[in-house]
Enzyme design. Structure first.
Site, PDB file in Angstrom:
ATOM      1  N   GLU A  59       0.824  -1.215   0.000  1.00  0.00           N
ATOM      2  CA  GLU A  59       0.000   0.000   0.000  1.00  0.00           C
ATOM      3  C   GLU A  59       0.857   1.263   0.000  1.00  0.00           C
ATOM      4  O   GLU A  59       0.530   2.248  -0.660  1.00  0.00           O
ATOM      5  CB  GLU A  59      -0.958  -0.004   1.202  1.00  0.00           C
ATOM      6  CG  GLU A  59      -2.144  -0.948   1.064  1.00  0.00           C
ATOM      7  CD  GLU A  59      -1.813  -2.395   1.411  1.00  0.00           C
ATOM      8  OE1 GLU A  59      -0.665  -2.665   1.842  1.00  0.00           O
ATOM      9  OE2 GLU A  59      -2.699  -3.261   1.248  1.00  0.00           O
ATOM     10  N   ALA A  83     -10.621  -0.102   2.757  1.00  0.00           N
ATOM     11  CA  ALA A  83     -10.183   1.152   3.393  1.00  0.00           C
ATOM     12  C   ALA A  83      -9.217   0.870   4.536  1.00  0.00           C
ATOM     13  O   ALA A  83      -8.238   1.589   4.733  1.00  0.00           O
ATOM     14  CB  ALA A  83     -11.396   1.919   3.923  1.00  0.00           C
ATOM     15  N   PHE A  85      -6.893  -1.150   4.902  1.00  0.00           N
ATOM     16  CA  PHE A  85      -5.481  -1.355   4.545  1.00  0.00           C
ATOM     17  C   PHE A  85      -4.780  -0.047   4.173  1.00  0.00           C
ATOM     18  O   PHE A  85      -3.556  -0.011   4.052  1.00  0.00           O
ATOM     19  CB  PHE A  85      -5.353  -2.357   3.393  1.00  0.00           C
ATOM     20  CG  PHE A  85      -5.946  -3.698   3.718  1.00  0.00           C
ATOM     21  CD1 PHE A  85      -5.779  -4.248   4.980  1.00  0.00           C
ATOM     22  CD2 PHE A  85      -6.678  -4.402   2.777  1.00  0.00           C
ATOM     23  CE1 PHE A  85      -6.341  -5.484   5.297  1.00  0.00           C
ATOM     24  CE2 PHE A  85      -7.241  -5.629   3.081  1.00  0.00           C
ATOM     25  CZ  PHE A  85      -7.071  -6.173   4.343  1.00  0.00           C
ATOM     26  N   HIS A 126     -11.768  -5.396   7.934  1.00  0.00           N
ATOM     27  CA  HIS A 126     -12.371  -5.225   6.605  1.00  0.00           C
ATOM     28  C   HIS A 126     -13.651  -4.405   6.687  1.00  0.00           C
ATOM     29  O   HIS A 126     -14.560  -4.587   5.888  1.00  0.00           O
ATOM     30  CB  HIS A 126     -12.685  -6.595   5.973  1.00  0.00           C
ATOM     31  CG  HIS A 126     -11.482  -7.408   5.639  1.00  0.00           C
ATOM     32  ND1 HIS A 126     -10.735  -8.050   6.595  1.00  0.00           N
ATOM     33  CD2 HIS A 126     -10.874  -7.670   4.450  1.00  0.00           C
ATOM     34  CE1 HIS A 126      -9.731  -8.695   6.016  1.00  0.00           C
ATOM     35  NE2 HIS A 126      -9.790  -8.474   4.711  1.00  0.00           N
TER      36      HIS A 126
END
Lengths: 322, 357
Positions: A59, A83, A85, A126
């Protein structure tokens, strides 16, 4: 014909790729025949060869690469798989993209798409809503579209904006929300929309919570209360004026958001309305957020962890009795 | 590990380079690299500038830190000197020599350190965080490793636009090599197969922490193969070696070889910043071959090989001192930024500024 919120995001990206050769999409699993964990880029790699690129699970480097490309004339869209991560890209987003224009006079036109918010069974990693964190830092625009139409027009606008945009798309809305057709134009970012008019209470909200709020307004109407529901559309910039004008009519304010409570967008709205419109308030303004715990996995726990129509209605009734 | 001995292309004239070396100035000996003397002059300029900045800092005339590249000038100049117009340079904390060789005017440095509102950072950021992204000189952030992937992205943008023949060079230290951001950046560079050179200078201390608490691998260059880079080591105290190895890496990147990693070995001959007395640097390590002062080593080579006469060397020193004095006195006369006149706006899109009004 009907089109979902998710399809609107895909269609917006297809249009962007078609209309602007500076645009490319960068993210995990977005390319090939797969088209992303949620299929938001389905078919785009084939339609636009070399411009919808799979990345390693990196990321930080995904965003860093997008920053460098944006600095040199491109308009990258980064898809975070979830989002949650994006926390491992915070440094690049906050310290690099967010500071760059201020430091160097060179803006960074990246769009970071964050599949946000809870769906049942998704658990602590998550399900997060990160808009309040991103809004806290300078140099970023934070969009929180709640409708199919906004999902489409705001994503197109996000890529056109010269500054970094955090585009929070709600996973719960992906399939649940449908529109008849895509709009040709939308309200500009920074302008809130009055989703339902009312005179007794203002609910200011955004993203998936808009639909909980509208359900509450419907319920309260049967009880004789007219609720004004404001869809903020973006939390940064925050359209304080529209909220203040509504509070001037209703005298009561309830803010609802899905992010964690401490220092949330809802807290910011209340701070502003209290500071600037204290005389407009007939009762202490209230807010609702997710609980101050990690987001639970089990549906029984998850459904009460975030604000829901039943709890929002309870809070609204208490506020109306003040 | 492979050591290159390739010579670089012929010296090319460069805007802002030190005054012409001149036939008369050159002695009888042949320099060990055709850009050796030019590189030396950039090193000399950087050292002269930084010594002056240190004295200004000690005199209380610089707010914030002063971070110098003493001992790293040979590596750094080799990073900047081979880059051409259109190349991307991502210097780091100790790269004054490379920044100058790349084309950064001295006035950018002194304006930034002295807080002039006319500098590239306009008082909004200081010291080594300066840059001119429009001129391909990236402005580093303090979070180490972050600029590697940014360089990758800049190179991808050039490739998307159909440009040819460009490269990027990103600097790092052995401290920064231990960050996750660096690892991700290196990996993505190789995945994208961009024309990138990463020059990592092992100065043997991450602030005060010695190598044995920084990493446990046998040799940092061994990581090159793991990343899919070609790797080379260099003696960072030997200017000719730096020019050969880094110049060779630049050349290979330019012709489409995989990304290049160069690991240089030196000792940092200063504190982390000038606030730091570096008392943790052991006497033992100061006796290591890599602890030599690259500027002195280069001077000895010039004298030993009779590359120029002593009068020319003295003239070069005077020239460097004059340039530095002009840059400092100019910046000192300029106005500082003022809080009530500042444009307190962190985005360029004015109608999207979040107003508290």
């Amino acid at each position: 014909m009907s089109i979902t919120y998710l399809e609107a995001i895909r269609e917006a990206q297809a249009k962007l790729l078609r209309d602007d050769e500076r645009v490319f999409i960068y993210g995990q699993d977005v390319g090939g025949t797969f088209g992303g964990a949620f299929k938001a880029t389905k078919g785009l790699a084939k339609e636009f060869p070399g411009r919808v690129l799979n990345t390693p699970i990196s990321e930080d480097a995904m965003v860093g690469t997008a920053i460098g490309a944006a600095m040199h004339g491109m308009r990258p869209i980064v898809e975070m798989q979830f989002a949650d991560f994006s926390s491992t890209a915070l440094n690049q987003i906050l310290n690099n993209a967010g500071t760059h224009y201020w430091r160097t006079d060179v803006p960074i036109p990246i769009t970071v798409r964050l599949p946000s918010g809870g769906t049942k069974g998704s658990g602590p990693f998550h399900s997060q809503s990160m808009e309040s964190i991103y809004a806290h830092y300078p140099g970023l625009i934070v969009m929180t579209p709640a409708t199919v139409e906004d999902a489409y027009t705001m994503l197109i606008e996000a890529v056109a904006i010269d500054d970094p945009v955090i585009y929070c798309e709600h996973k719960y809305l992906y399939y649940h929300l449908k529109a008849e057709k895509l709009p040709t134009e939308g309200l500009p970012t920074g302008k809130a929309r009055i989703a339902r008019e009312g005179r007794d209470l203002t609910i200011a909200t955004y993203s998936a919570m808009l639909h909980e709020a509208l359900a509450v307004a419907e319920q309260l109407a049967t009880e004789g209360f007219e609720t004004e529901v404001i869809d903020l559309r973006s939390v940064k910039p925050l359209d304080t004026n529209t909220v203040l004008a509504s509070v001037a009519r209703t005298g009561r304010l309830l803010c609802v958001g899905e992010s964690f409570p401490w220092g949330s967008a809802t807290a910011e709205i209340i701070a502003r309305v209290t500071a600037e419109g204290f005389h407009l308030l007939d009762a202490a303004p209230q807010r609702m957020n997710a609980k101050d715990t990690p987001i639970p996995y089990h549906p029984n726990l998850w459904s009460v962890h975030r604000p829901n129509a039943k709890e929002i209605a309870r809070k609204a009734r208490a506020l109306l009795r003040e | 590990m492979l050591q290159t001995a390739q010579r670089t292309a012929k010296s090319k004239g460069k805007k802002g380079a030190p005054a012409s070396l001149g036939e008369a100035a050159v002695g009888k000996g042949a320099p060990p690299h055709d850009r050796f003397l030019e590189a030396f002059r950039w090193m000399l300029l950087a050292r002269t500038l930084e010594e002056k900045l240190v004295s200004l800092y000690r005199g209380g005339q610089i707010t914030g830190g002063v971070y110098i590249g003493k001992g790293q000038e040979a590596v750094s100049v080799a990073c900047g000197i081979f880059l051409e117009k259109g190349d991307i340079f991502a210097p780091l904390i100790r790269d004054q020599a490379g920044r100058s060789a790349f084309g950064e005017p001295l006035i950018d440095v002194t304006r930034t350190y002295l807080g002039s509102r006319l500098g590239p950072m306009r008082g909004r950021d200081g010291n080594i965080h300066r840059g001119r992204p429009r001129d391909n000189q990236l402005a580093m952030i303090s979070h180490l490793g972050a600029m590697v992937s940014v360089t990758v992205g800049a190179l991808m943008a050039k490739r998307f636009r159909g440009e040819k023949g460009f490269i990027g060079l990103s600097c790092i230290g052995e401290g920064g090599m231990q960050t996750g951001s660096f690892h991700e950046g290196m990996n993505i560079a190789a995945v994208e197969q961009v024309p990138l050179v990463v020059v990592a200078t092992n100065n043997h201390y991450a602030y005060s922490t010695p190598n044995d608490r920084e990493f446990a691998c046998h040799d940092l260059i061994d990581r090159a193969i793991g990343y899919g880079f070609e790797g080379y080591t260099v003696d960072g105290t030997d200017l000719a070696n730096c020019l050969d190895v880094i110049g060779g890496a630049v050349k290979r990147a330019r012709v489409g070889r995989p990304p290049q990693l160069v690991v240089a070995s030196i000792l940092r001959l200063s504190g982390h910043g000038e606030h730091d007395d570096a008392s943790y640097v052991t006497d033992e390590i100061k006796r290591e071959p890599f602890a030599r002062d690259c500027l002195k080593v280069t001077e000895h080579t010039i004298v030993d090989l009779k590359l120029v006469d002593t009068e020319t060397l003295a003239e070069w020193r005077r020239d460097a001192a004059t340039q530095v004095d002009v840059a400092i006195s100019t910046a000192q006369k300029e106005a500082a930024p003022e809080g009530d006149e500042e444009d307190w706006c962190a985005i360029s899109t004015r109608d999207l500024v979040d107003s508290l009004e």
